[in-house]
Each structure stands twice: as C-alpha cells, then as structure tokens.
Enzyme design. Sequence first.
Site, PDB file in Angstrom:
ATOM      1  CE1 TYR A  47     -41.153 -15.605  -0.267  1.00 45.65           C
ATOM      2  CE2 TYR A  47     -38.907 -16.280  -0.766  1.00 45.65           C
ATOM      3  CZ  TYR A  47     -40.096 -15.685  -1.153  1.00 45.65           C
ATOM      4  OH  TYR A  47     -40.226 -15.173  -2.412  1.00 45.65           O
ATOM      5  NE  ARG A  76     -33.565  -9.796  -4.018  1.00 49.83           N
ATOM      6  CZ  ARG A  76     -34.634  -9.057  -3.721  1.00 49.83           C
ATOM      7  NH1 ARG A  76     -35.527  -9.545  -2.889  1.00 49.83           N
ATOM      8  NH2 ARG A  76     -34.820  -7.879  -4.277  1.00 49.83           N
ATOM      9  N   PRO A 124     -44.982 -18.583  -3.190  1.00 46.15           N
ATOM     10  CG  PRO A 124     -44.445 -16.619  -2.014  1.00 46.15           C
ATOM     11  CD  PRO A 124     -45.392 -17.785  -2.015  1.00 46.15           C
ATOM     12  CG  ASP A 137     -36.430 -12.637  -5.135  1.00 46.13           C
ATOM     13  OD1 ASP A 137     -37.043 -13.687  -5.398  1.00 46.13           O
ATOM     14  OD2 ASP A 137     -35.915 -12.413  -4.036  1.00 46.13           O
TER      15      ASP A 137
END
Lengths: 719, 719
Positions: A346, A338, A422, A97
């Site tokens: 995470y 977001r 990530p 993202d």
Amino acid sequence: MMRLSKYVGFGKGRAQNHDVAGDSPVTPVSGAPNGAIPDGAMSNGTSSHGPPKTQTAADVPESSVDVLMAAAWMAHCGIKTRIVDKRNAKIFSGQADGLQCRSLEIFDSLGFADRAWKEANHMLEAQPFLLRLYDTSDSITQNPGSDGVIRRSDRIPDTIVGLSRFQQIVLHQGRIERFFLDNIKKHSNDTIRVERGVLPTSLTIDESKVDTNEGYPVTVELRHLTEEESTPKQQVSASKVPDGLFRSNLAQEDDEADLIDKNESRAGKSEIFHAKYVLGCDGARSWTRRQLGFQLEGDSTDHIWGVMDIIPITDFPDIRMRCTIHSADNGSLMVIPREHKLVRLYIQLKEVTPDASGRADRSKITPDLIFGAAKKIMEPYNLEYQYCDWWTAYQIGQRMSTNFSSHNRVFLAGDAVHTHSPKAGQGMNISMQDTFNLGWKVALVARGIAKRDILPTYESERGQVARELIQFDQRFSRLFTGRPAKDVMDAEGMSMEDFKDAFMKSHLFTSGLSVNYAASNLIVKQDSDGSLAKGLPVGMRFKSVKVLNQADGRPWHIQERLKADGRFRLVLFAGDILSPPQQGRVHKFCSELDGPGSFLRRATPSNAPIDSVIEVLTIHSSKRTETELLRDFPEILHPFDEHNGWDYNKVFVDDESYHEGFGDAYVNYGVDKERGCVVAVRPDQYVAWVGELEDFGDLQKYFEGCLELGGSGAKLNDH
Amino acid sequence: MMRLSKYVGFGKGRAQNHDVAGDSPVTPVSGAPNGAIPDGAMSNGTSSHGPPKTQTAADVPESSVDVLMAAAWMAHCGIKTRIVDKRNAKIFSGQADGLQCRSLEIFDSLGFADRAWKEANHMLEAQPFLLRLYDTSDSITQNPGSDGVIRRSDRIPDTIVGLSRFQQIVLHQGRIERFFLDNIKKHSNDTIRVERGVLPTSLTIDESKVDTNEGYPVTVELRHLTEEESTPKQQVSASKVPDGLFRSNLAQEDDEADLIDKNESRAGKSEIFHAKYVLGCDGARSWTRRQLGFQLEGDSTDHIWGVMDIIPITDFPDIRMRCTIHSADNGSLMVIPREHKLVRLYIQLKEVTPDASGRADRSKITPDLIFGAAKKIMEPYNLEYQYCDWWTAYQIGQRMSTNFSSHNRVFLAGDAVHTHSPKAGQGMNISMQDTFNLGWKVALVARGIAKRDILPTYESERGQVARELIQFDQRFSRLFTGRPAKDVMDAEGMSMEDFKDAFMKSHLFTSGLSVNYAASNLIVKQDSDGSLAKGLPVGMRFKSVKVLNQADGRPWHIQERLKADGRFRLVLFAGDILSPPQQGRVHKFCSELDGPGSFLRRATPSNAPIDSVIEVLTIHSSKRTETELLRDFPEILHPFDEHNGWDYNKVFVDDESYHEGFGDAYVNYGVDKERGCVVAVRPDQYVAWVGELEDFGDLQKYFEGCLELGGSGAKLNDH
C-alpha cells in the site's frame, strides 16, 4: 408502492411463470420447506402473478464475498436463493486479502476455514496493522536523518495471543470466493449459483405486503447483459497487468447508467420476478442504496493510495513481515506478505491529488507511478520486481449510509453502507460479518421459525459496528498519512510511540472479536455482571475452548460444534453431574426442557427431530472416566432415534485430553464447576442469554420473544 | 525371456503404436523428462516395437490404495504411468479403515492428510488394538462368571502420547481412494487415471534388457472386460447389503481364471504395451506372484471371523471406544467406532470351521449368522441395528512371499507378498507403506537421477517389515482367539494382564513408526551411536517438531517441509550461527556445498534450479529476532532467482512461537545447540545419513553411492 431498483432477492416460495429456457432448474435443497416446489422458472418480460419464487441476488464483485456469505446461510438453511452479478467473471486476483480471526471462525462454522488456513500466508509477527515501524528520521536515537537507514522500532505478535484459535492470515479474494462457491454448491445441492452478466434494472416494494409473512412484496426487473457489457474495462498499461481501477472508488458512476440505458432497447432480454427479501451488496456506489434514497454521509480525504501485488526482489530484511514504513518526506508504505511469494504494497501517492470536485484523475495513475513512489519510500533499500499480479488505487474516505434497510425487506450490506480505507484489512471482513449477521435471521423468518421482529436487529447491530469502524478508520488513517516526528518536541510529526500505542489499542477491534451487540429481542443481558459466566459475555461471540466428547474422549473446540446450520443452541453447563444435589438440578431442568409446553418442544416442527431448531449441548465438569452417558444424563441431552440409537455427539466434558492438553472450559468461561449454568447461543455463535438452571422461565421467555413457538415451522437441514 | 503375466507397469518412455482409439491421451506432466512424448498410444493386438510408452498398472481393489500410493509418487515425480483394475468401480464402503500415524504422516507429505483428519472418526482412548478389555469371567474379582456382566479392565490412550503429530483414525477405504485419486489427478495434470475393467493377461520380461536404463524389458498384454465381467458378484442375502466376500480370502481363485479364459475369444479387445517397470498389487491371491513363481509361505488357522459395519443400537456403554470383548465361551469381538455413527465389529465365528481342504464354505456365512454371534458375545448388553453398511468374513492366516521382485523390474506389494489378520489395522497401512517405499526409487531411477542399484533396497527394507508383521500377527491373533482365564491358575485361558501387556508392546509396531531400515546404499549408519542426533536415528523416519520460518516467524512442523516430491533433503542444523567459530564452520560447509564438484551441483541438471534434486533446509539455534536471513546465511541456503528474488522458505529457527509453543527441536533431536550437525533425508522422509559439518567428504560419498551425479538428470516437479 415504492419504486426502487436493482439487484437481488431471497426468501421462500415458487414462481408460476415457466417460459424462460436456458436457466438451470432450481430444485429445493434437502429439508426444503413446504410449498417450495422445484421448477426452472423465472418470469419473462411480463409481470408474474401469484406466489412467485423468491431469491437472493446481489452484485458488484468488489463486495462479492458478502453476498456469498448471505447465500451460504441460505444454502445451509435450505432457502431458495438467486444471486446476480453484473460482471461476467469471478475474481482471480487482487482485491481484499486479509482474513481476521472472527472471519476465520465464521468460515469454520460454515465448514471451510481449513481450506483458507492451508493456502494462506500466515502473518505472525505484527500488530493487527503493523509489524514493525521503520523510521528514516531515526527518532529513536534522537539523531534525525543522520544516516537515512530505516530502523525497526518494534516487533509485536500479529494477533493477540489467546484471542482466538485462529490468527490473521492473508489470501486473495478469488480463493475466498472459490471456497464460498464450493460451499454453497455443496449445501444447496447445486441449486444456488451466481448468475453473472445479469443487471437488475428496477425494484419495487409493495408496502401493503411488507408486514406479513405470506406475501412477496419485492419485485425485481433483471436484464441479461452481453459479454461485452459485462466485461470490466481495463486501463491499458504497458505492463498488461490486470488492474482493479474499475472497481475502485476512483471509477465513474456512469458506467452503470450506461448499462441501464441500454436496457431500454432490449426488453426481450429482461425478466421480472418476485421476492420476499432482497439484499444489495453493490459496493460504495451502491445503486440500490441510491434508489432507496439513503445517503452516504461522511468525508473523503485528499490522500490517494496505490496498491500493488508483486513478487519483490529486495534486500529489505523484513519483506516477509507485515510492516509499515514511514519515510521522512516521501509518505508511507505498508508491506503485506502474501501467499505464493507475493507481497502487497500500500503506497501513499503524494504526487496525485484530487481536483476541485474532490476526485482524482485516475488516468494519471499507472504502475510506474505507484512503484516509483514505493521505491522512494523504501530507500536506502533496493526494491525491484519482475512480476506484478494486480494493482489499483483508491482515495481514503469514511462514509456511512443513513439506513441499512427499507421495510426490513430490502437490505444493504458491506461497502454499500460503510466505506473506509482498506489498509486495516477490515472491508471484506466487516462486510462478510454484516451478512453473516443478516443471513440466518432472514432464513429463519422466511421459514416461519423466527418472528419478523428480529429483522430490525440487523440495522441496530451492524449499524453500531459500522459507526465504530468509521471512527476507528478516521483515527487510524491519520496515523498513516502523518510524517514521523523528528524528535520528541516535533509537534507536527507523530512519534513512533504514539503510533505503536494506537496500533496496540486497535488489536482487538480489527480482530472482529470486540463486537458486543446491544440488548434486543435476540440478546437478553440478564447476567449483565457476568456472575454466572464471566468468560461468556452476553452479546459477544461464544469463545472457543477445547472440551472432550463424553462417549469417545475426542477433543473438540466447542465452536466446531456450533456450526452455521441455522440452529440456536442451548449449552448446558451441567456442573458436577455426579454430585447428587447437582444431579437433582440437572434432572429438574431437563424435565422442564422435555415438557410438552417447553420452547424446545414447541419450536420443533411435529415430524422433525428434537434438535432441528434448537440443539442442546452439554458440558459437564465431572471426571470423564467416572461418568457414563446413558447412566448419568437424561435422555433429552442425548436423544434416542429408532434408526440411529442414542446421539453420542451432544454431551461433552471439561477434562484433560491425551494428546491436546486441557481446555479448562469452566475456568475459562468463569462458570462454577459445581453448579454450572445455562447459555443460549444464536445461530451466528453470539451469546444470547445466560442464566441459572432454575431460570427456565426466563429462558422460555427469551425464545418466546424471538421464535414462532407452535411446532408449525419447517425442519432445517441437519448438517 | 521369461514368460509371466498380469497387471501393470510404470517408467518413462513413449509408445510407437497409435492405433487404439478411445483411450484418453497420455500427456506428460509438467517437468516431464526428455524423451517423454505425449501420445494416446497403446498397442492393439500386435506386438509394438521400438521404445514404447511405459506405465504403471495394478489391480485388485482389495489393495487398491497401495497401487494408488505408487501412482501418487509417479504423479508427484512426473513419471508417465498407467493403472489398470479388473473391477469396474472404486470402493464405496467397507474394506480397510484404520489409518496409523505413519500413514497419516505420509498422506501429509502428499498433501491430503487434512482431508482424512477432518472426515475420519478419531479414536483416542485405546491401545493400538484395543481400548478396554471386557471379561465376563470376572477374573478381576476372582469370581468367575458370578453375574455375567462385562467388566472394563483398563483404559489406555489409543496412540502413544508424543509419538507423532497424528493419532490413529478410522475412515473407510473408499474415501481414502478418493483422496488419492484427487491428488493423482492434480499432480499428474489428469494424465494418470485408473482404467477400470481392464485385465492383464500376460506379462513377459526380456532378461537381456533388465540391467540397462534404456530398454523396456516388460511386455504386458491387457484385455478390456465387459461391464458384466468386471462387476463383482454379490452374495444374495436377505439384507441386500453390499458384501465383501468376493474380495475375501474365502473367495475362489477360479473367478479370475474364468475371466482370462474368456479372453481367448476376444482377441480384438486386447492390447500389448511395453513398460520399464511393473507393479502388481493384486492381493493375497496375486496372479502376478503366481506367474512369477513365488510362493506364499505360512499357515492358515481354523479361525473364521466375520466383519460388519453397522449403526448399532445398544446399551453397551463403550460402543464409541475401540475395545475388545472376550467372552467366556462365545469367542471374541472387537469394536471399532467409525465415522457417521457407524461401528465396525470383528466377530469370531465359532460355528463356521474350515473343511478338509482348509477352506470354509462361504455360502454358509450370512449377516444373520455373524450378527447372532456378536449378540451372544455382547450379552448381557443388548445389541441391535437397523442399518448395515457392509459385511464380509475372512480366515486368519499369516503368509509371506518368497520374493518381492523379479529382476527389480516387476514388483509385488501389499497382500500379494504378506497376508495376516485385519484386526490390527495393519493391512492397508503396511501395503501403502510398501509402495511409498518403492515409488520414489522407481521414479528417480526412471528419471536417471538415481542409480538402479537402489532398487533392491525395496525387497530388503520391506521384506524385513513383512517378517516383523507376520511374527507380530501370529502372536497377536492368538491373543484374540484364546478364551479369558478363569483365574490365575487357569493354564488354558489367558489372563487379562498378559493380554494388556502384549498390547502395550505392540503400540509402537502398529503405529508404523518403529521401522528402522538396515544399512544399504540408501542408509549409511555412520552416526550409529546417535552421538550427533540421538533423536534422529539413521534408518528411521525423520520425527517432526515445530520450527519457525526465519523470514516470517511462522511455525511449521518440519515434516510439512519434507514433501513427497521426489527430492532428497539435506537438513543443516547450523547451530548458533551468531557465534563466530560456528559461523566459520557453516561458511566452510556451504562453500563446499556450493563448489562445482559438490554432489549438490552435480546432481542438479544444468538448466534446473539448485533445489531440484536435493533441497537444503537449515535449522539454526540462534534467536530469531537477532538473526537476519540475507546477512547471516550464505546464499546457497536461500538461493537467489532472478524472477523471484531470494528464497524465503529454506531457513528455519528453533525458537519460541507466539501462538503454538516451542518445538525445542535441538533438544528433541539431541543435536548440540552450538555445533549442530548435517542430516541427509530420503524422499520418503527416512534419515539416511548423519554427520558433522566437517564430514562433507562422507556426505559426498553417500550421494555418489545412490545418485547419478553428472548434471544429466531431468528436473523434477517443484511442488
């Protein structure tokens, strides 16, 4: 002949075998090269022969944006391309993202940065990885754990100020795919589409053909899957939320083997086609890579992380900021705000560990387990949710492929050649940047515009970046999984100061703007001391500042004029064009440029506009209002066309705008305002060569080194 | 019952007569009010009865963007609407092209300013009408006509610096229509479409129903035209270029009568429907207006102007700048640089004059005639072209309708109520602003949210603007058609200084930002001396500056948070929220706001979120990093929702950003940083009321004056 298999191919050419119905016809995009004849062909079950149609195909949505980036180049450059994906649907949620500065600059060069910018959540206050450190051990007050309250250790801008005209943003991968698909559709006249539910099952390279530009050395066999075969299996969980485990590195490799086995009994649904080039973007478990015999070298750690996209209901004050929470005993958590009220978490999963084989049992991992861990780390703040959009889990590992290409005919990119954690938001970005590096090179070679010799620079340039990434991620992941120091003497813990310091240093790397490609036939480090243009180091991307169009005074970020259309560019810093000596230098340079033997003339196909392969842009430093386009600039800088008159979009001035300030380009680029200089820029916006106006000979050599000069290439699309 | 006729209708309700096939079903948009039942109905040939479906329809592509603006409001507010257009295609070229600052702000509030901004040509150096004056009489050197060379008299920024975050741009009307159509489709879930080739043939108003909110007082009869009937007839010219004469005021009115006559023999293709409201945007020759019996009052002049959109091939140095060329004897010419290398030329046609009836013979007007005139004016520069995109001609006239509405049920807008010359780029802009003023009022009344008493403000507010426009255009057109002064003593000519001065004064008017609506039930000029917010005059549009989101630090232009979704807004300038006395004032205001009898509670329907009708936005002046959303601000300022938690998008801070500077909102708005103030803002971004935090009672009165308070209204879409 080497026998390989799997996914993909691009290049130019045509198929001869037309007997498959049901495929949408492939028509050449405008400006398609000679020999690209439209047809709906794809060979069916038998080998095709003669010059076949060539295409790009690729797989694994996990990394689908990287293959779409390559396809975007093909669309912009008019190369016939085919993309295959074994899955039957695009991504609608979850996945990667974060979009770093350089990725946004690239999106802008393709024409859709504005869509991402408008829809994304913008993260302003953070380091590239971290906004604030929360430390329940209270190391700041030297009073470990006294009250258990999470404390802010710092606030930092998320993107270094002035680094780029974009700042890091967050938007889920499904939208990014959408932008790519729309862009590819538009620029390929809808001829390049993703064929979903198609699995390549074999791939061979004819070594006798790999070194010429004429043959089609790669043969690919494809199988069309059933709906059931191409639908990812979801773990059944109480929440019914889509999960990404089937794409996680915790998934099993035999899913794929199963699909290929089934192929044996379905020969009628297979087809064979021939390609000039093939690109495999098939993820960390890349079948292409394994067939090529390349190894992923490196290690996995014991750390398992969960990921959840939720709308949090929490009294934690900084839930809309990127931040990292190090708990004293319960592991770490990262908060990534977001779009649409969502927040990605995470979460370090201390309760799940790999077995003897090094793999964790993914059946144990559920949203409840992950969220339970998050709640513990977040204490004493409350954390709840009613809506979860997506979740997955992964195991940290840093590995890199031994090779990136076979014979410069089959290429690998993205997770297929480098895997890492990530959390730094690097996966999608670096993967896209891999194929942004590769795409134009393949397109220009396929077109006969560039020499095949430029192709090895893909591995040399991106291999270097991958090595840096692996090193970076190793250092970085350790920071996250360590527990915070109890006090300054605590040797096993990690002090917040060290953590912050490490993050600060990583700023530039994660932005994607520190990439500095080494010397090659595409990068000539002649101005190595930067004496002519300190702000435009050779090998780095052409930094953007605002300049004004001479003809109408409109301010442009110069990068807006460096579009990803496959053209090289020559930026002539013409200096003070009104001073007679400088005028003489500019006129001399332009007459060489306009001469019949110049690289510019020789690179341009005979019937094409003079700016088809190399576009000349001028930035001068005289006052705009005292200068006139037709009077003061040689015509080669604003070419005349009988239908459209003179070109008013090639000459710019470093002057103050009415509404958008002063870019101060000469100062920012470190270019002498009187004398200027000349800069060659690659189609991917990297500075390739810097020289004086008198260095025309060296510039000619640069282009002789990488382009096929002779006027025989085809015309590129003019976007 | 008054018998009228023609085009259009909008409102809420449903039809009972379902016997027409072939029409796409009309479904309610999300958030549709009670009683709006989806059906595909439109009565056919016979009168329908009972509560019918109500709709918007409108006509004449000449002004189509104004009806689309009204339709956009209906889409954003969830009102069922029907649009009819007698022509069979949207506009693809030509027509109006200039977008002024205020129009771009409005586009942004609807969500598509970025599309216009990206595609348009940006005009930077000019006055609102004029960039540079070229004067062949050489008045500057007092040496009239000595060399015949056109001389620049001045350079001026095209838009006043700091006036708006947008500057004037140019883009042809076809693209603007496309943006509207896409936006309407998206926000109405594709239920609002333009029905092309449909001609209203009669319209009646039932006066007994006009004053209640329940009935459907307007009845419209429509006829579906054949393809041939609805295709505009083009003048046959050698160049085969599309012309706009059929829409010009040089066209004949009997075209329309013809179409209606044909109706008599085609009863089977007619239908009747009932509407709450009807809007006629049917141009200067508005049939609706004539049926209502209103007069267009004013005069036409003798001046005929031609218009051409060409790609010019010329050595004229400023062809990419807006400029006006006054020739000594050949008339005037305006240059408007456009997108895609196009340039629009407005050319005075001295060789064509009106006949005794005041009308010019349009058959005499050809591209060759127009271009020949342009070439003469442009001498001694060369002017040629190979490509012409569109051309037309018009006669200057300034006229205004005696009324704008009948019973506040049938409304007129745009050219139907005011005509003037197009050179100031005002036509499309002011027409769109008419319907931007009207749309939300009708939508909120139809919804039962606002009182019907607000509807007369359409005529009072836009009539005032129309009068100003007519006066402005009369003064302004004279400037263009006068010849330049030969010297300072030349009484018949006009000096360049006078010309420039007149243009300078017109800057603000043409931007659309000088509009200051008079007091009404929607505008309460309590803070008339501006002592609380000098930068936010009541009656003018809410000027935009950048503020930061408290929760994530992201900079927003405050106008980006004033979306056109039909909601009123309360902007609470909370001042220094960290100072205890101010905290007390804010808490007191908020507790009144949150009280059961407050306008906010009473305006909100019972099951709707508290921000459905009136959204409260806060801008405070404390340091962002010292303030916390959940700790320092009462919950009414960031309402809690059980699914989504607290709202993080309502509280903003006037503080410095990392990447985009400091908006300095309190200083720009003239608001006291300690004490703040409260500002009520209409759905169209106009400042409606300004008061102290203690003036809650007055604020309550304001909303009692315009809204139906009682919690009975329906929920608006939440965009």
